[in-house]
Design a protein around this motif. Structure first.
Motif, mmCIF file in Angstrom:
data_model
loop_
_atom_site.group_PDB
_atom_site.id
_atom_site.type_symbol
_atom_site.label_atom_id
_atom_site.label_comp_id
_atom_site.label_asym_id
_atom_site.label_seq_id
_atom_site.Cartn_x
_atom_site.Cartn_y
_atom_site.Cartn_z
ATOM 1 N N VAL A 1 0.856 -1.189 0.000
ATOM 2 C CA VAL A 1 0.000 0.000 0.000
ATOM 3 C C VAL A 1 0.892 1.239 0.000
ATOM 4 O O VAL A 1 1.865 1.311 0.741
ATOM 5 N N GLN A 2 0.510 2.197 -0.824
ATOM 6 C CA GLN A 2 1.234 3.463 -0.871
ATOM 7 C C GLN A 2 0.261 4.615 -0.708
ATOM 8 O O GLN A 2 -0.879 4.545 -1.175
ATOM 9 N N LEU A 3 0.723 5.656 -0.032
ATOM 10 C CA LEU A 3 -0.038 6.883 0.094
ATOM 11 C C LEU A 3 0.731 7.978 -0.639
ATOM 12 O O LEU A 3 1.908 8.205 -0.341
ATOM 13 N N GLN A 4 0.076 8.637 -1.567
ATOM 14 C CA GLN A 4 0.709 9.676 -2.370
ATOM 15 C C GLN A 4 0.018 11.007 -2.102
ATOM 16 O O GLN A 4 -1.133 11.191 -2.470
ATOM 17 N N ALA A 5 0.749 11.906 -1.468
ATOM 18 C CA ALA A 5 0.206 13.227 -1.146
ATOM 19 C C ALA A 5 0.607 14.238 -2.204
ATOM 20 O O ALA A 5 1.679 14.138 -2.811
ATOM 21 N N SER A 6 -0.252 15.230 -2.404
ATOM 22 C CA SER A 6 0.038 16.298 -3.353
ATOM 23 C C SER A 6 -0.704 17.552 -2.936
ATOM 24 O O SER A 6 -1.595 17.510 -2.073
ATOM 25 N N GLY A 7 -0.332 18.674 -3.544
ATOM 26 C CA GLY A 7 -1.049 19.908 -3.308
ATOM 27 C C GLY A 7 -0.310 20.951 -2.501
ATOM 28 O O GLY A 7 -0.810 22.058 -2.310
ATOM 29 N N GLY A 8 0.875 20.627 -2.013
ATOM 30 C CA GLY A 8 1.633 21.606 -1.243
ATOM 31 C C GLY A 8 2.206 22.691 -2.127
ATOM 32 O O GLY A 8 2.120 22.641 -3.351
ATOM 33 N N GLY A 9 2.803 23.680 -1.482
ATOM 34 C CA GLY A 9 3.413 24.773 -2.226
ATOM 35 C C GLY A 9 3.487 26.025 -1.398
ATOM 36 O O GLY A 9 3.328 25.997 -0.172
ATOM 37 N N LEU A 10 3.721 27.139 -2.085
ATOM 38 C CA LEU A 10 3.852 28.442 -1.439
ATOM 39 C C LEU A 10 2.549 29.220 -1.586
ATOM 40 O O LEU A 10 1.998 29.298 -2.685
ATOM 41 N N LEU A 19 -4.878 20.007 -0.008
ATOM 42 C CA LEU A 19 -4.010 18.852 -0.093
ATOM 43 C C LEU A 19 -4.837 17.610 -0.405
ATOM 44 O O LEU A 19 -5.982 17.493 0.043
ATOM 45 N N SER A 20 -4.235 16.693 -1.155
ATOM 46 C CA SER A 20 -4.879 15.418 -1.461
ATOM 47 C C SER A 20 -3.909 14.288 -1.141
ATOM 48 O O SER A 20 -2.699 14.457 -1.230
ATOM 49 N N CYS A 21 -4.460 13.142 -0.800
ATOM 50 C CA CYS A 21 -3.634 11.961 -0.531
ATOM 51 C C CYS A 21 -4.398 10.734 -1.002
ATOM 52 O O CYS A 21 -5.497 10.466 -0.501
ATOM 53 N N VAL A 22 -3.817 10.025 -1.960
ATOM 54 C CA VAL A 22 -4.460 8.853 -2.539
ATOM 55 C C VAL A 22 -3.778 7.585 -2.034
ATOM 56 O O VAL A 22 -2.547 7.481 -2.085
ATOM 57 N N ALA A 23 -4.579 6.646 -1.574
ATOM 58 C CA ALA A 23 -4.065 5.340 -1.165
ATOM 59 C C ALA A 23 -4.241 4.358 -2.314
ATOM 60 O O ALA A 23 -5.303 4.304 -2.943
ATOM 61 N N SER A 24 -3.195 3.572 -2.575
ATOM 62 C CA SER A 24 -3.264 2.595 -3.661
ATOM 63 C C SER A 24 -2.569 1.307 -3.230
ATOM 64 O O SER A 24 -1.738 1.304 -2.330
ATOM 65 N N GLY A 25 -2.924 0.212 -3.904
ATOM 66 C CA GLY A 25 -2.314 -1.076 -3.570
ATOM 67 C C GLY A 25 -3.376 -2.084 -3.173
ATOM 68 O O GLY A 25 -4.536 -1.986 -3.560
ATOM 69 N N ASP A 88 1.258 28.007 9.980
ATOM 70 C CA ASP A 88 0.804 26.751 9.366
ATOM 71 C C ASP A 88 1.897 26.141 8.487
ATOM 72 O O ASP A 88 1.735 25.021 7.986
ATOM 73 N N THR A 89 2.988 26.869 8.298
ATOM 74 C CA THR A 89 4.088 26.360 7.489
ATOM 75 C C THR A 89 4.650 25.086 8.104
ATOM 76 O O THR A 89 5.012 25.056 9.281
ATOM 77 N N ALA A 90 4.682 24.018 7.310
ATOM 78 C CA ALA A 90 5.133 22.722 7.800
ATOM 79 C C ALA A 90 5.142 21.723 6.648
ATOM 80 O O ALA A 90 4.633 22.009 5.558
ATOM 81 N N VAL A 91 5.698 20.557 6.937
ATOM 82 C CA VAL A 91 5.548 19.421 6.037
ATOM 83 C C VAL A 91 4.310 18.657 6.484
ATOM 84 O O VAL A 91 4.224 18.229 7.644
ATOM 85 N N TYR A 92 3.371 18.491 5.595
ATOM 86 C CA TYR A 92 2.107 17.816 5.893
ATOM 87 C C TYR A 92 2.164 16.385 5.352
ATOM 88 O O TYR A 92 2.498 16.170 4.177
ATOM 89 N N SER A 107 -0.990 0.309 9.590
ATOM 90 C CA SER A 107 -0.951 1.763 9.441
ATOM 91 C C SER A 107 0.069 2.150 8.380
ATOM 92 O O SER A 107 1.159 1.574 8.321
ATOM 93 N N TYR A 108 -0.295 3.136 7.580
ATOM 94 C CA TYR A 108 0.577 3.600 6.513
ATOM 95 C C TYR A 108 0.690 5.112 6.562
ATOM 96 O O TYR A 108 -0.256 5.820 6.933
ATOM 97 N N TRP A 109 1.872 5.577 6.165
ATOM 98 C CA TRP A 109 2.145 7.012 6.093
ATOM 99 C C TRP A 109 2.546 7.378 4.666
ATOM 100 O O TRP A 109 3.267 6.633 3.995
ATOM 101 N N GLY A 110 2.088 8.542 4.233
ATOM 102 C CA GLY A 110 2.524 9.052 2.949
ATOM 103 C C GLY A 110 3.755 9.919 3.105
ATOM 104 O O GLY A 110 4.100 10.338 4.209
ATOM 105 N N GLN A 111 4.395 10.203 1.997
ATOM 106 C CA GLN A 111 5.531 11.126 2.047
ATOM 107 C C GLN A 111 4.977 12.517 2.309
ATOM 108 O O GLN A 111 3.824 12.789 2.055
#
Length: 119
Positions: A1-10, A19-25, A88-92, A107-111
């Motif tokens: 199982v993988q979690l792929q997060a996206s949507g971060g930025g400045l 932010l979005s996070c998709v679970a796959s596998g 709110d600045t952080a790695v999510y 339990s799984y964690w995304g990058q």
């Protein structure tokens, strides 16, 4: 199982970001999903959680500004962040409690995805 997060930025203070996070596998079902964040020099903080039934909880620091949601068909969890502040600045990072087809829960964690709020 993988979690792929996206949507971060400045983003500028007062702005919004999603932010979005998709679970796959090999997924049979997904229970609790959540977002965490970690700012430089600080401990990881639980931002928001959502059950597979849609019940939510939020850290006091984001209540009224952030909204967590999920799409159980797409195995995706979202974090809508409004009225963003420099603090709110952080790695999510996203989290999911996944049961595989053999009914073993893990339990799984995304990058992480970096969110930077400029003042």
């Amino acid at each position: 199982v993988q979690l792929q997060a996206s949507g971060g930025g400045l983003v500028q203070a007062g702005g919004s970001q999603r932010l979005s996070c998709v679970a796959s596998g090999n997924i049979f079902s997904i229970g609790l999903m959540a977002w965490y964040r970690q700012a430089p020099g600080k401990q990881r903080e639980l931002v928001a959680t959502i059950t597979n039934g849609g019940s939510t909880n939020y850290a006091d620091s984001v209540k009224g500004r952030f909204t967590i949601s999920r799409d159980n068909v797409k195995n995706t969890v979202y974090l809508q962040m409004n009225s963003l502040k420099p603090e709110d600045t952080a790695v999510y990072s996203c989290y999911a409690h996944v049961t595989d087809p053999t009914l073993i829960p893990l339990s799984y964690w995304g990058q992480g995805t970096q969110v930077t709020v400029s003042s």
